[in-house]
Design a protein around this motif. Sequence first.
Motif, PDB file in Angstrom:
ATOM      1  N   LEU A   3      51.955  39.544  39.072  1.00 22.41           N
ATOM      2  CA  LEU A   3      50.634  38.639  40.478  1.00 22.41           C
ATOM      3  C   LEU A   3      48.989  39.071  39.674  1.00 22.41           C
ATOM      4  O   LEU A   3      47.862  37.903  39.879  1.00 22.41           O
ATOM      5  N   LYS A   4      48.934  39.247  38.330  1.00 23.53           N
ATOM      6  CA  LYS A   4      47.802  39.121  37.577  1.00 23.53           C
ATOM      7  C   LYS A   4      47.828  38.019  37.010  1.00 23.53           C
ATOM      8  O   LYS A   4      46.415  37.174  36.914  1.00 23.53           O
ATOM      9  N   HIS A   5      48.648  36.918  36.961  1.00 26.62           N
ATOM     10  CA  HIS A   5      47.998  35.725  36.211  1.00 26.62           C
ATOM     11  C   HIS A   5      48.102  34.292  37.813  1.00 26.62           C
ATOM     12  O   HIS A   5      47.679  33.914  37.510  1.00 26.62           O
ATOM     13  N   CYS A   6      47.887  34.829  38.546  1.00 26.16           N
ATOM     14  CA  CYS A   6      47.446  34.421  39.805  1.00 26.16           C
ATOM     15  C   CYS A   6      46.139  34.711  40.307  1.00 26.16           C
ATOM     16  O   CYS A   6      45.412  33.881  41.775  1.00 26.16           O
ATOM     17  N   LEU A   7      45.748  35.525  39.833  1.00 24.80           N
ATOM     18  CA  LEU A   7      44.131  36.137  40.154  1.00 24.80           C
ATOM     19  C   LEU A   7      42.936  35.585  39.640  1.00 24.80           C
ATOM     20  O   LEU A   7      42.915  35.251  38.357  1.00 24.80           O
ATOM     21  N   ALA A   8      42.162  35.142  39.652  1.00 26.27           N
ATOM     22  CA  ALA A   8      40.430  34.626  39.787  1.00 26.27           C
ATOM     23  C   ALA A   8      39.954  36.535  39.104  1.00 26.27           C
ATOM     24  O   ALA A   8      39.539  36.141  38.132  1.00 26.27           O
ATOM     25  N   ASP A   9      39.637  36.939  39.980  1.00 23.78           N
ATOM     26  CA  ASP A   9      38.852  38.328  39.583  1.00 23.78           C
ATOM     27  C   ASP A   9      39.618  39.357  40.399  1.00 23.78           C
ATOM     28  O   ASP A   9      40.471  39.381  41.718  1.00 23.78           O
ATOM     29  N   LEU A  95      40.421  50.370  47.539  1.00 19.07           N
ATOM     30  CA  LEU A  95      40.396  50.142  48.107  1.00 19.07           C
ATOM     31  C   LEU A  95      40.035  48.890  47.212  1.00 19.07           C
ATOM     32  O   LEU A  95      39.023  49.165  45.723  1.00 19.07           O
ATOM     33  N   GLN A  96      41.005  48.307  46.587  1.00 20.14           N
ATOM     34  CA  GLN A  96      41.371  47.477  45.282  1.00 20.14           C
ATOM     35  C   GLN A  96      40.935  45.683  45.620  1.00 20.14           C
ATOM     36  O   GLN A  96      42.158  45.436  46.481  1.00 20.14           O
ATOM     37  N   ARG A  97      39.871  44.420  45.225  1.00 17.18           N
ATOM     38  CA  ARG A  97      40.031  43.315  46.152  1.00 17.18           C
ATOM     39  C   ARG A  97      40.291  43.131  44.729  1.00 17.18           C
ATOM     40  O   ARG A  97      40.429  43.030  43.231  1.00 17.18           O
ATOM     41  N   LEU A  98      41.190  41.476  45.501  1.00 16.24           N
ATOM     42  CA  LEU A  98      42.344  40.447  44.792  1.00 16.24           C
ATOM     43  C   LEU A  98      41.492  39.232  45.742  1.00 16.24           C
ATOM     44  O   LEU A  98      41.037  39.138  47.167  1.00 16.24           O
ATOM     45  N   ARG A  99      41.045  38.866  44.210  1.00 19.08           N
ATOM     46  CA  ARG A  99      40.264  37.139  44.677  1.00 19.08           C
ATOM     47  C   ARG A  99      41.645  36.363  44.227  1.00 19.08           C
ATOM     48  O   ARG A  99      41.810  35.839  42.755  1.00 19.08           O
ATOM     49  N   LEU A 100      42.124  35.441  44.610  1.00 25.11           N
ATOM     50  CA  LEU A 100      42.966  34.540  43.950  1.00 25.11           C
ATOM     51  C   LEU A 100      42.321  33.061  44.180  1.00 25.11           C
ATOM     52  O   LEU A 100      41.489  32.832  43.491  1.00 25.11           O
ATOM     53  N   ALA A 101      42.743  33.006  42.324  1.00 24.43           N
ATOM     54  CA  ALA A 101      42.768  31.803  41.892  1.00 24.43           C
ATOM     55  C   ALA A 101      42.492  30.708  42.180  1.00 24.43           C
ATOM     56  O   ALA A 101      43.760  30.920  43.478  1.00 24.43           O
ATOM     57  N   PRO A 102      42.163  29.708  42.036  1.00 30.10           N
ATOM     58  CA  PRO A 102      42.274  28.813  42.629  1.00 30.10           C
ATOM     59  C   PRO A 102      43.758  27.305  42.981  1.00 30.10           C
ATOM     60  O   PRO A 102      44.291  26.947  43.726  1.00 30.10           O
TER      61      PRO A 102
END
Length: 403
Positions: A3-9, A95-102
């Motif tokens: 999942l970490k490789h799919c995240l922008a932040d 909470l932990q925010r996940l912001r997906l990469a484009p």
Amino acid sequence: MKLKHCLADTDSGAWGDDPEDGRGVPVLRSTEIDLDGNLDLKDTANRSLTEREISRTRLTKGDLLVVRSSGSDAHLGKTGYVGDESAGASFSNFLQRLRLAPTHNSRFAWYFMNSTYAKQQIRKLSSTTTGLQNLSAALIGELEIPSPSLDEQRRIADFLDAETARIDHLAAKLHRQSQLVTEREDASIPMGVAGALLCTTKVRTGLPWMPFMNPDAQIVPLLRVLQLQRGVDLSDDQRIDGPVPVVTTAGLSGWHNRAIAEGPGVVIRRYGSRGNVHWVDSDYWPHNTTLYVKNFNGNSRRYCYHLLRALPYEMEQVKSAIPGVNRNDLHRLKVAMVPQSLQESVAEAMDSEMVKFHVAHERIQRLKQLLTERRQALITAAVTGQFDVSTASGRNVTDGVTA
């Protein structure tokens, strides 16, 4: 793919302080996220945050919020999707925010995070401290997420939007059915215990909560029917293992070697409601959080049980500044008492009604559980590629797939 490789932040939130002016900034907490990952914004907390905290924690549409600390398996890792209504709010430090990469679709990732496939990984990765289970940002990043093409992710998310909406609509109808059964049950209990269901001619009582009664019944204070007594404290340290049930507000809570009340008996919680009247078959120990029937005054014990189920506890509690019900107030409460010659017939009829309503509730609950299981199986099967969503609409797509 991890999942970490799919995240922008990814980052954690802020809790801040109590606002001095009563306003503050809306801050989303884990309690705003239900078990299906939906956000409920009716009761968000308002907190005082610094300008820097507001800027850092401001949510945008498509952000995912993951519960990273909980004492419950079911709640750890549950993930909410930030839509138009919640965009602009902040989020708390649990909470932990996940912001997906484009290159990745946030709705697909949201469905993944709420799938059985993700939850099984979360259980293996989580750590435990002081009774709480925890997920760090690093651990969340280690989750293995399927990685179809971006177009396929969108198709899967669109398919699940439509299918889960159908399931949720059915679940809402079942919830309404359950409410209607409860309303009918609540209305039938006072009528039944007043003997009104045993006759064709009913008499008005003048009591708002028990409107009709059997022509042979009479209006009397509850004390005329039975006498309530407060239970006796018994701490865990004082209990000696034995055959005697200890009854608290929730019902049976343990065992002791000595009884102080003769069975069969009836116990109600001092913070009463119709759902908290307990029948005890044997001699027992009533806890001091309860009231128990000390004297049935020669009346049928089972009849008295159903009469106590019928009492308007909420009305009595409103009258008092102190939470809970006062036994002296209950003793003065006017009730319709049927003659002792009819009490066993009334009790048998009420037992039959209680079974009927219990079966109805059980059936609805089972259907709701089946819908929940189908919803979860559908999400898991779709995000893990167990079927082609482009050809699945309208078929029983969960046949042969695993949750």
